[in-house]
Design an enzyme around this catalytic site. Structure first.
Site, PDB file in Angstrom:
ATOM      1  N   GLU A 255       9.686  -4.191  10.015  1.00 42.34           N
ATOM      2  CA  GLU A 255      10.018  -2.877   9.461  1.00 42.34           C
ATOM      3  C   GLU A 255      10.490  -1.926  10.561  1.00 42.34           C
ATOM      4  O   GLU A 255       9.849  -1.802  11.624  1.00 42.34           O
ATOM      5  CB  GLU A 255       8.791  -2.268   8.757  1.00 42.34           C
ATOM      6  CG  GLU A 255       9.070  -0.859   8.224  1.00 42.34           C
ATOM      7  CD  GLU A 255       8.021  -0.330   7.263  1.00 42.34           C
ATOM      8  OE1 GLU A 255       7.036  -1.027   6.981  1.00 42.34           O
ATOM      9  OE2 GLU A 255       8.222   0.815   6.782  1.00 42.34           O
TER      10      GLU A 255
ATOM     11  N   ASP B  40      -1.057  -6.122  -0.246  1.00 39.74           N
ATOM     12  CA  ASP B  40      -1.316  -5.503   1.061  1.00 39.74           C
ATOM     13  C   ASP B  40      -2.809  -5.297   1.272  1.00 39.74           C
ATOM     14  O   ASP B  40      -3.514  -4.870   0.347  1.00 39.74           O
ATOM     15  CB  ASP B  40      -0.640  -4.121   1.117  1.00 39.74           C
ATOM     16  CG  ASP B  40       0.590  -4.129   1.997  1.00 39.74           C
ATOM     17  OD1 ASP B  40       0.771  -5.083   2.777  1.00 39.74           O
ATOM     18  OD2 ASP B  40       1.394  -3.178   1.887  1.00 39.74           O
TER      19      ASP B  40
ATOM     20  N   ASP C 126       0.840  -1.200   0.000  1.00 39.12           N
ATOM     21  CA  ASP C 126       0.000   0.000   0.000  1.00 39.12           C
ATOM     22  C   ASP C 126       0.878   1.254   0.000  1.00 39.12           C
ATOM     23  O   ASP C 126       0.376   2.371  -0.060  1.00 39.12           O
ATOM     24  CB  ASP C 126      -1.025  -0.010   1.145  1.00 39.12           C
ATOM     25  CG  ASP C 126      -0.382  -0.080   2.519  1.00 39.12           C
ATOM     26  OD1 ASP C 126       0.862  -0.201   2.593  1.00 39.12           O
ATOM     27  OD2 ASP C 126      -1.121  -0.014   3.523  1.00 39.12           O
TER      28      ASP C 126
HETATM   29  O1  KIV Z   1       3.600  -1.075   1.556  1.00 34.89           O
HETATM   30  C1  KIV Z   1       4.753  -1.501   1.474  1.00 34.89           C
HETATM   31  O2  KIV Z   1       5.497  -1.254   0.519  1.00 34.89           O
HETATM   32  C2  KIV Z   1       5.250  -2.319   2.569  1.00 34.89           C
HETATM   33  C3  KIV Z   1       6.717  -2.593   2.615  1.00 34.89           C
HETATM   34  C4  KIV Z   1       7.437  -1.396   3.047  1.00 34.89           C
HETATM   35  C5  KIV Z   1       7.015  -3.764   3.471  1.00 34.89           C
HETATM   36  O3  KIV Z   1       4.496  -2.713   3.406  1.00 34.89           O
END
Ligand code: KIV
Length: 302
Positions: free
Chosen positions: A182, A83, A44
């Site tokens: 993260e 996501d 996301d």
């Molecule tokens: O949304 C995204 O790109 C992520 C990564 C930073 C793991 O969740």
């Protein structure tokens, strides 16, 4: 055959590091797949990197499905993880299962990722019970940006470390097949990685994770401005693209583009005398074809 959940656990057992990269569209998804990247994440983060929002919060499920479909079309071998956007799973397990199902059924993803540990564990269990693989996400949780007060490294105190470890174990027990860590200190990520059987994928979590994930806009330095400390630009693509576009604009301005080789000619057996005459006449008058010229041209085209 695409990479499966089993392949990833096997990679951890064999000590093979896992490279994951985000993608949001067909061309970059194709390139990632051709480069042999085993997991492509439709993050996301597309809210910031592809749609120009300031956070991930405005991203909708429809947008996630739209981008996931493009990425799936661009990949053959990579596992595509989508996501779950903000508010698509926090309210209830029913919402979570239904929305995860849409990312799989309509988006074509092979797995979903959602943020949080104990607070969303019921949702994780229910999604997995519905047959959908789940990737967890702990540490810096961008969907909680207003609660944590910015995108900063998390988990510094003993209590926070213990809570993160418990959450990681809970997610593994619930059946998550891997875990993104993260923005946490490297020693904490190291312990979590050693404790878990499922692979950890780090971003700003140091070198001891089983894999690493980078946002494609950082990896290729597509957007202007400084990168986060954890990101390494493997290409200055933003600069290269800007340069190419400026050269294109100049070539159009100067008339150097397109050349004869970049243009199409009429077939040799078509009589173009009238067209040549018209062009000569117009060149002599130094004016546009006007009504008479357009009539001539139309007659010639018939
Ligand atoms: O949304 C995204 O790109 C992520 C990564 C930073 C793991 O969740």
């Amino acid at each position: 055959m695409r990479i499966t959940v089993r392949d990833l656990v096997e990679m951890k057992r064999n000590g093979q590091r896992i490279a994951m990269v985000t993608a949001y569209d067909y061309p970059l998804a194709r390139l990632l797949d051709e480069a042999g990247i085993p997991i492509v994440l439709v993050g996301d983060s597309l809210g910031m990197t592809a749609l120009g929002y300031e956070t991930t919060l405005p991203v909708t499920l429809e947008e996630m499905i739209h981008h996931t479909r493009a990425v799936v079309r661009g990949t053959q071998r990579a596992m595509v993880v989508a996501d779950m956007p903000f508010m698509s799973y926090q309210v209830s397990s029913e919402d979570a299962v239904r929305n995860a199902g849409r990312l799989i059924q309509e988006g074509g993803a092979q797995a979903v990722k959602l943020e949080g540990g104990r607070t969303v564990i019921e949702q994780v269990r229910k999604i997995i019970a519905a047959g959908i693989p789940v990737m967890g996400h702990l540490g810096l949780l961008p969907q909680s940006v207003h609660q944590i007060g910015g995108f900063r490294v998390q988990v510094r105190t003993r209590e926070q470390i213990q809570r993160l470890i418990e959450d990681a174990l809970l997610l593994q027990e619930a059946g998550a097949f891997s875990l993104v860590l993260e923005g946490i200190p490297a020693p904490v990520a190291r312990v979590v990685t050693e404790l878990l059987e499922i692979p950890t994928i780090g971003i700003g979590a140091g070198p001891h994770c089983d894999g690493q994930v980078q946002v494609i806009a950082d990896l290729l330095h597509l957007l202007p401005g400084p990168l986060p400390r954890h990101a390494r630009p493997f290409l200055e693509a933003g600069e290269l693209i800007r340069d190419a576009l400026a050269r294109y604009a100049e070539a159009v301005r100067s008339g150097e583009f397109p050349t004869a080789a970049e243009s199409f000619q009429l077939p040799k057996d078509v009589d173009t005398t009238w067209l040549d005459d018209l062009a000569t006449r117009l060149a002599g008058q130094g004016q546009d074809p006007g009504r008479e010229g357009q009539e001539d041209a139309r007659r010639g085209a018939d």
